[in-house]
Design an enzyme around this catalytic site. Structure first.
Site, PDB file in Angstrom:
ATOM      1  N   HIS A  66       0.841  -1.202   0.000  1.00 23.55           N
ATOM      2  CA  HIS A  66       0.000   0.000   0.000  1.00 23.55           C
ATOM      3  C   HIS A  66       0.870   1.243   0.000  1.00 23.55           C
ATOM      4  CE1 HIS A  66       0.761  -0.546   4.306  1.00 23.55           C
ATOM      5  NE2 HIS A  66       0.211   0.628   4.597  1.00 23.55           N
ATOM      6  N   HIS A  81       1.324   4.003   1.975  1.00 22.82           N
ATOM      7  CA  HIS A  81       1.825   4.788   3.101  1.00 22.82           C
ATOM      8  C   HIS A  81       3.349   4.889   3.064  1.00 22.82           C
ATOM      9  CE1 HIS A  81      -2.027   4.364   5.778  1.00 22.82           C
ATOM     10  NE2 HIS A  81      -2.106   5.349   4.902  1.00 22.82           N
ATOM     11  N   ASP A  85       5.727   4.809   5.128  1.00 18.15           N
ATOM     12  CA  ASP A  85       6.577   3.878   5.860  1.00 18.15           C
ATOM     13  C   ASP A  85       6.574   2.483   5.241  1.00 18.15           C
ATOM     14  OD1 ASP A  85       3.910   3.567   6.693  1.00 18.15           O
ATOM     15  OD2 ASP A  85       4.470   2.842   8.682  1.00 18.15           O
ATOM     16  N   HIS A  86       6.031   2.376   4.043  1.00 19.43           N
ATOM     17  CA  HIS A  86       6.104   1.126   3.279  1.00 19.43           C
ATOM     18  C   HIS A  86       6.707   1.326   1.887  1.00 19.43           C
ATOM     19  CE1 HIS A  86       3.697  -1.374   6.112  1.00 19.43           C
ATOM     20  NE2 HIS A  86       3.306  -0.175   6.492  1.00 19.43           N
ATOM     21  N   HIS A  95      -7.644  -0.608   5.776  1.00 14.86           N
ATOM     22  CA  HIS A  95      -6.646   0.323   6.299  1.00 14.86           C
ATOM     23  C   HIS A  95      -6.451   1.459   5.296  1.00 14.86           C
ATOM     24  CE1 HIS A  95      -3.052   1.657   8.412  1.00 14.86           C
ATOM     25  NE2 HIS A  95      -2.330   1.492   7.314  1.00 14.86           N
ATOM     26  N   ASP A 120      -0.460  -3.913   6.756  1.00 13.76           N
ATOM     27  CA  ASP A 120      -1.285  -3.264   7.782  1.00 13.76           C
ATOM     28  C   ASP A 120      -2.761  -3.645   7.679  1.00 13.76           C
ATOM     29  OD1 ASP A 120       1.140  -2.154   8.307  1.00 13.76           O
ATOM     30  OD2 ASP A 120       0.563  -0.088   7.923  1.00 13.76           O
ATOM     31  N   HIS A 158       4.219  -4.434  11.196  1.00 11.74           N
ATOM     32  CA  HIS A 158       4.709  -3.663  12.334  1.00 11.74           C
ATOM     33  C   HIS A 158       4.858  -4.536  13.576  1.00 11.74           C
ATOM     34  CE1 HIS A 158       4.248   0.450  10.654  1.00 11.74           C
ATOM     35  NE2 HIS A 158       3.256  -0.094   9.967  1.00 11.74           N
TER      36      HIS A 158
END
Length: 255
Positions: free
Chosen positions: A56, A58, A60-61, A114, A133, A171
């Protein structure tokens, strides 16, 4: 032969995953929270990087994608419906698509909730699903974009996978998820055993992911919203499953 899978801590609490095929010497990465940790892990093992699979959009990915692509020439895979906010894709994947990675089939699952356009990668031969996530160890992602009905549908897709499947999530949230889970099912013996194991692992600095899908089915409150015992525990005996899930998600959001 199943792929070798390396759990790779990134940033403060993210995980990325290296998938290595010993026969061909090729390596893929699932999600790219940062470049430095990935490059260090590859260098230590003497591996290149041939593919990057994104779950996805975001930051932090995906933040490490551009540098890793420049350094290794890796091809990038991601959800076709999310191309407008992912790094440029070499392979834009539809929901339900199947493709071959180093000789092994990969199935693309829609796990929106999410985010809209979140996908998971299921590798039947390696008995692994990369959920980022969506489904997490003892939890699920916050509903930033999707609805409870959407996320419940997504979780049901994952619940239908073989129970021996290992769940590789995004995570290290398991200990905090465990503190919440026991508020829903304080008498769940399997959950109590899991909480003890999580506490011991975290005390030693060990990762709590991946986890086996059967363990999630036995202990994860977000996967148990269809059970009469859970409905009774939260006073929703006659409610629809998705509504029970929504209540559990709301309780976690305010926990």
């Amino acid at each position: 032969m199943p792929l070798e899978i390396i759990t790779l801590p990134c940033l403060s609490d993210n995980y990325a995953y290296l998938l290595h095929d010993a026969k061909s010497g090729q390596t893929a990465l699932v999600d790219a929270p940062e470049a430095a940790a990935v490059k260090s892990a590859l260098s230590t093992r003497g591996w290149g990087l041939d593919a990057i699979l994104l779950t996805h959009h975001h930051y932090d990915h995906i933040d490490g994608v551009d540098e890793l692509r420049r350094s290794y020439g890796a091809k990038v895979y991601g959800a076709k419906p999310d191309t407008h906010r992912l790094p440029p894709l070499d392979h834009a994947l539809d929901y339900g698509a199947r493709f071959e990675l180093f000789g092994e089939e990969v199935q693309v699952l829609d796990v929106s909730g999410h985010t809209i356009g979140h996908i998971a990668f299921f590798l039947p031969e390696s008995q692994a699903v990369f959920t980022a996530d969506s489904l997490m160890a003892l939890g699920c992602g916050r509903l930033f974009e999707g609805t409870p009905d959407m996320m419940w549908d997504s979780l049901n897709r994952l619940m239908a996978l073989p129970p021996q499947t290992m769940v590789y999530s995004g995570h290290e949230y398991t200990q905090s998820n465990a503190r919440f889970a026991v508020t829903i099912e304080p008498d769940n013996a399997a959950l109590q055993l899991r909480v003890d194991e999580i506490t011991k692992k975290r005390a030693k600095g060990e990762a709590t992911v991946p986890s086996r899908l059967q363990l999630e089915l036995d202990t994860n409150p977000f996967l148990r919203a269809n059970l009469d015992k859970v409905k009774s525990a939260i006073g929703m005996e006659d409610a629809e499953n998705a509504d029970v899930f929504a209540e559990i998600r709301h309780r976690k959001d305010t926990f």
